[in-house]
Structures are given as structure tokens and as C-alpha cells.
Design a protein around this motif. Structure first.
Motif, PDB file in Angstrom:
ATOM      1  N   GLY A 198       0.776  -1.225   0.000  1.00 41.38           N
ATOM      2  CA  GLY A 198       0.000   0.000   0.000  1.00 41.38           C
ATOM      3  C   GLY A 198       0.815   1.286   0.000  1.00 41.38           C
ATOM      4  N   GLU A 199       2.147   1.203   0.050  1.00 41.17           N
ATOM      5  CA  GLU A 199       3.004   2.393   0.046  1.00 41.17           C
ATOM      6  C   GLU A 199       3.867   2.399  -1.208  1.00 41.17           C
ATOM      7  OE1 GLU A 199       5.323   3.700   3.348  1.00 41.17           O
ATOM      8  OE2 GLU A 199       3.949   2.761   4.766  1.00 41.17           O
ATOM      9  N   THR A 200       4.087   3.607  -1.737  1.00 43.36           N
ATOM     10  CA  THR A 200       4.967   3.742  -2.882  1.00 43.36           C
ATOM     11  C   THR A 200       6.422   3.691  -2.421  1.00 43.36           C
ATOM     12  OG1 THR A 200       3.333   5.107  -4.025  1.00 43.36           O
ATOM     13  CG2 THR A 200       5.597   5.216  -4.828  1.00 43.36           C
ATOM     14  N   VAL A 201       7.187   2.824  -3.047  1.00 40.62           N
ATOM     15  CA  VAL A 201       8.607   2.666  -2.729  1.00 40.62           C
ATOM     16  C   VAL A 201       9.401   3.062  -3.963  1.00 40.62           C
ATOM     17  CG1 VAL A 201      10.392   1.057  -2.006  1.00 40.62           C
ATOM     18  CG2 VAL A 201       8.060   0.773  -1.175  1.00 40.62           C
ATOM     19  N   ASN A 202      10.398   3.922  -3.769  1.00 40.38           N
ATOM     20  CA  ASN A 202      11.226   4.401  -4.875  1.00 40.38           C
ATOM     21  C   ASN A 202      12.619   3.813  -4.805  1.00 40.38           C
ATOM     22  OD1 ASN A 202       9.292   6.252  -6.013  1.00 40.38           O
ATOM     23  ND2 ASN A 202       9.610   7.505  -4.195  1.00 40.38           N
ATOM     24  N   PHE A 203      13.161   3.500  -5.955  1.00 41.21           N
ATOM     25  CA  PHE A 203      14.523   3.004  -6.085  1.00 41.21           C
ATOM     26  C   PHE A 203      15.253   3.865  -7.097  1.00 41.21           C
ATOM     27  CE2 PHE A 203      11.941  -0.622  -4.908  1.00 41.21           C
ATOM     28  CZ  PHE A 203      12.711  -1.275  -3.958  1.00 41.21           C
ATOM     29  N   GLU A 204      16.514   4.155  -6.834  1.00 37.86           N
ATOM     30  CA  GLU A 204      17.374   4.814  -7.810  1.00 37.86           C
ATOM     31  C   GLU A 204      18.453   3.819  -8.204  1.00 37.86           C
ATOM     32  OE1 GLU A 204      18.859   8.542  -6.395  1.00 37.86           O
ATOM     33  OE2 GLU A 204      16.887   9.485  -6.491  1.00 37.86           O
ATOM     34  N   PHE A 205      18.797   3.807  -9.476  1.00 37.77           N
ATOM     35  CA  PHE A 205      19.803   2.870  -9.944  1.00 37.77           C
ATOM     36  C   PHE A 205      20.828   3.571 -10.815  1.00 37.77           C
ATOM     37  CE2 PHE A 205      16.534   2.789 -13.234  1.00 37.77           C
ATOM     38  CZ  PHE A 205      17.276   2.861 -14.403  1.00 37.77           C
ATOM     39  N   ALA A 206      21.974   2.941 -10.940  1.00 37.79           N
ATOM     40  CA  ALA A 206      23.014   3.347 -11.872  1.00 37.79           C
ATOM     41  C   ALA A 206      23.330   2.125 -12.718  1.00 37.79           C
ATOM     42  CB  ALA A 206      24.251   3.829 -11.131  1.00 37.79           C
ATOM     43  N   ALA A 207      23.217   2.269 -14.032  1.00 35.47           N
ATOM     44  CA  ALA A 207      23.457   1.148 -14.945  1.00 35.47           C
ATOM     45  C   ALA A 207      24.624   1.483 -15.863  1.00 35.47           C
ATOM     46  CB  ALA A 207      22.210   0.855 -15.774  1.00 35.47           C
ATOM     47  N   ASP A 208      25.496   0.527 -16.064  1.00 32.79           N
ATOM     48  CA  ASP A 208      26.642   0.697 -16.953  1.00 32.79           C
ATOM     49  C   ASP A 208      26.132   1.074 -18.345  1.00 32.79           C
ATOM     50  OD1 ASP A 208      28.837   0.343 -18.691  1.00 32.79           O
ATOM     51  OD2 ASP A 208      29.677  -1.232 -17.437  1.00 32.79           O
ATOM     52  N   ALA A 209      26.653   2.182 -18.884  1.00 33.55           N
ATOM     53  CA  ALA A 209      26.180   2.674 -20.181  1.00 33.55           C
ATOM     54  C   ALA A 209      26.614   1.781 -21.334  1.00 33.55           C
ATOM     55  CB  ALA A 209      26.684   4.103 -20.412  1.00 33.55           C
ATOM     56  N   ARG A 210      27.660   0.977 -21.135  1.00 31.05           N
ATOM     57  CA  ARG A 210      28.126   0.102 -22.216  1.00 31.05           C
ATOM     58  C   ARG A 210      27.375  -1.224 -22.250  1.00 31.05           C
ATOM     59  NH1 ARG A 210      33.498   1.833 -20.311  1.00 31.05           N
ATOM     60  NH2 ARG A 210      34.162   3.496 -21.718  1.00 31.05           N
ATOM     61  N   THR A 211      27.102  -1.779 -21.066  1.00 30.51           N
ATOM     62  CA  THR A 211      26.496  -3.115 -21.015  1.00 30.51           C
ATOM     63  C   THR A 211      25.046  -3.117 -20.557  1.00 30.51           C
ATOM     64  OG1 THR A 211      27.183  -3.504 -18.733  1.00 30.51           O
ATOM     65  CG2 THR A 211      28.744  -4.122 -20.477  1.00 30.51           C
ATOM     66  N   GLY A 212      24.642  -2.091 -19.823  1.00 29.73           N
ATOM     67  CA  GLY A 212      23.295  -2.040 -19.278  1.00 29.73           C
ATOM     68  C   GLY A 212      23.173  -2.714 -17.925  1.00 29.73           C
ATOM     69  N   SER A 213      24.252  -3.260 -17.396  1.00 22.98           N
ATOM     70  CA  SER A 213      24.223  -3.934 -16.096  1.00 22.98           C
ATOM     71  C   SER A 213      24.070  -2.922 -14.971  1.00 22.98           C
ATOM     72  CB  SER A 213      25.523  -4.705 -15.866  1.00 22.98           C
ATOM     73  OG  SER A 213      25.716  -5.654 -16.863  1.00 22.98           O
ATOM     74  N   VAL A 214      23.232  -3.243 -13.994  1.00 23.91           N
ATOM     75  CA  VAL A 214      23.045  -2.364 -12.848  1.00 23.91           C
ATOM     76  C   VAL A 214      24.270  -2.471 -11.952  1.00 23.91           C
ATOM     77  CG1 VAL A 214      21.645  -1.919 -10.812  1.00 23.91           C
ATOM     78  CG2 VAL A 214      20.541  -2.568 -12.957  1.00 23.91           C
ATOM     79  N   VAL A 215      24.896  -1.322 -11.672  1.00 28.04           N
ATOM     80  CA  VAL A 215      26.092  -1.305 -10.825  1.00 28.04           C
ATOM     81  C   VAL A 215      25.805  -0.757  -9.434  1.00 28.04           C
ATOM     82  CG1 VAL A 215      27.718  -1.219 -12.737  1.00 28.04           C
ATOM     83  CG2 VAL A 215      26.848   0.913 -11.769  1.00 28.04           C
ATOM     84  N   ASP A 216      24.648  -0.093  -9.264  1.00 29.62           N
ATOM     85  CA  ASP A 216      24.283   0.447  -7.962  1.00 29.62           C
ATOM     86  C   ASP A 216      22.765   0.546  -7.902  1.00 29.62           C
ATOM     87  OD1 ASP A 216      24.864   1.445  -5.413  1.00 29.62           O
ATOM     88  OD2 ASP A 216      24.795   3.528  -6.098  1.00 29.62           O
ATOM     89  N   LEU A 217      22.187   0.175  -6.751  1.00 33.83           N
ATOM     90  CA  LEU A 217      20.746   0.242  -6.545  1.00 33.83           C
ATOM     91  C   LEU A 217      20.514   0.695  -5.111  1.00 33.83           C
ATOM     92  CD1 LEU A 217      17.886  -0.358  -7.668  1.00 33.83           C
ATOM     93  CD2 LEU A 217      18.114  -2.631  -6.686  1.00 33.83           C
ATOM     94  N   VAL A 218      19.722   1.774  -4.960  1.00 31.54           N
ATOM     95  CA  VAL A 218      19.464   2.335  -3.634  1.00 31.54           C
ATOM     96  C   VAL A 218      17.969   2.497  -3.468  1.00 31.54           C
ATOM     97  CG1 VAL A 218      19.844   4.322  -2.138  1.00 31.54           C
ATOM     98  CG2 VAL A 218      21.651   3.589  -3.680  1.00 31.54           C
ATOM     99  N   ARG A 219      17.460   2.039  -2.330  1.00 32.41           N
ATOM    100  CA  ARG A 219      16.047   2.266  -1.987  1.00 32.41           C
ATOM    101  C   ARG A 219      15.971   3.637  -1.351  1.00 32.41           C
ATOM    102  NH1 ARG A 219      12.159  -2.175   0.550  1.00 32.41           N
ATOM    103  NH2 ARG A 219      10.295  -0.895   0.760  1.00 32.41           N
ATOM    104  N   VAL A 220      15.126   4.497  -1.912  1.00 33.11           N
ATOM    105  CA  VAL A 220      15.026   5.879  -1.430  1.00 33.11           C
ATOM    106  C   VAL A 220      13.877   5.995  -0.461  1.00 33.11           C
ATOM    107  CG1 VAL A 220      14.804   8.274  -2.106  1.00 33.11           C
ATOM    108  CG2 VAL A 220      15.924   6.668  -3.624  1.00 33.11           C
TER     109      VAL A 220
END
Length: 104
Positions: A82-104
């Protein structure tokens, strides 16, 4: 039309396609930001529905320890219990792999 002429046309087309692909990767070695966002959204959808998403279209430099890599920054939101949860991510621009994920 002779078979030889047809085969010559096919080989020429394949060679041209390969050369264009190689040149375009050297001009812009980064994946398309929208494709990276779609890949991240697909990974999140495996755990449940998402509510919204965004991504910066220009690559930025990511610094962690002694590593510097080009990344796309973005975010995803979804509803959990019932609550909105936000995540911010950083993805490698060459491969698209997520290198960092933070729950805000």
C-alpha cells in the motif's frame, strides 16, 4: 539473373551490414538509454508490478573506490503493501548492467 550475381549481392550485403555495425559501435559505444531502462524494468517486473520509471538520457561518470565507468542514472517506483517505494539505480552505459541500486 545468374546464381553467381545473386550470391555476390548477398555477400556484399552481409559485409556492408557488418561494417556499418562496427563503425556505429565505435562512434557511440553506449547502449540506448531507453533499452537500458526497459531491461531494468523487466528485472523489477519479475518481483511485481512497477508504478513508474525514469532515466537520464546522457551518460554520467560513476566513481566508486578507484573505478570510473560511464553510467545512466534512473529510478523506478512501485507499490509495496500500500506504500509507494522508490529506487534509484546506476546502470553501466556500455552493457546495461546495474552497478548500484538504492532504496530511497
Amino acid at each position: 539473373m545468374k546464381l553467381r550475381d545473386f550470391l555476390l549481392g548477398v555477400v556484399t550485403g552481409i559485409a556492408a551490414t557488418y561494417i556499418i555495425k562496427e563503425v556505429s559501435e565505435k562512434v557511440n559505444p553506449y547502449k540506448n538509454a531507453n533499452n537500458v531502462l526497459e531491461d531494468v524494468k523487466d528485472a523489477f517486473k519479475a518481483q511485481g508490478p512497477i508504478d513508474g520509471s525514469w532515466i537520464f538520457m546522457e551518460p554520467q561518470t560513476f566513481h566508486k573506490e578507484d573505478i570510473e565507468i560511464p553510467i545512466y542514472k534512473g529510478g523506478i517506483s512501485r507499490v509495496e503493501e500500500g506504500e509507494t517505494v522508490n529506487f534509484e539505480f546506476a546502470a553501466d552505459a556500455r552493457t546495461g548492467s546495474v552497478v548500484d541500486l538504492v532504496r530511497v
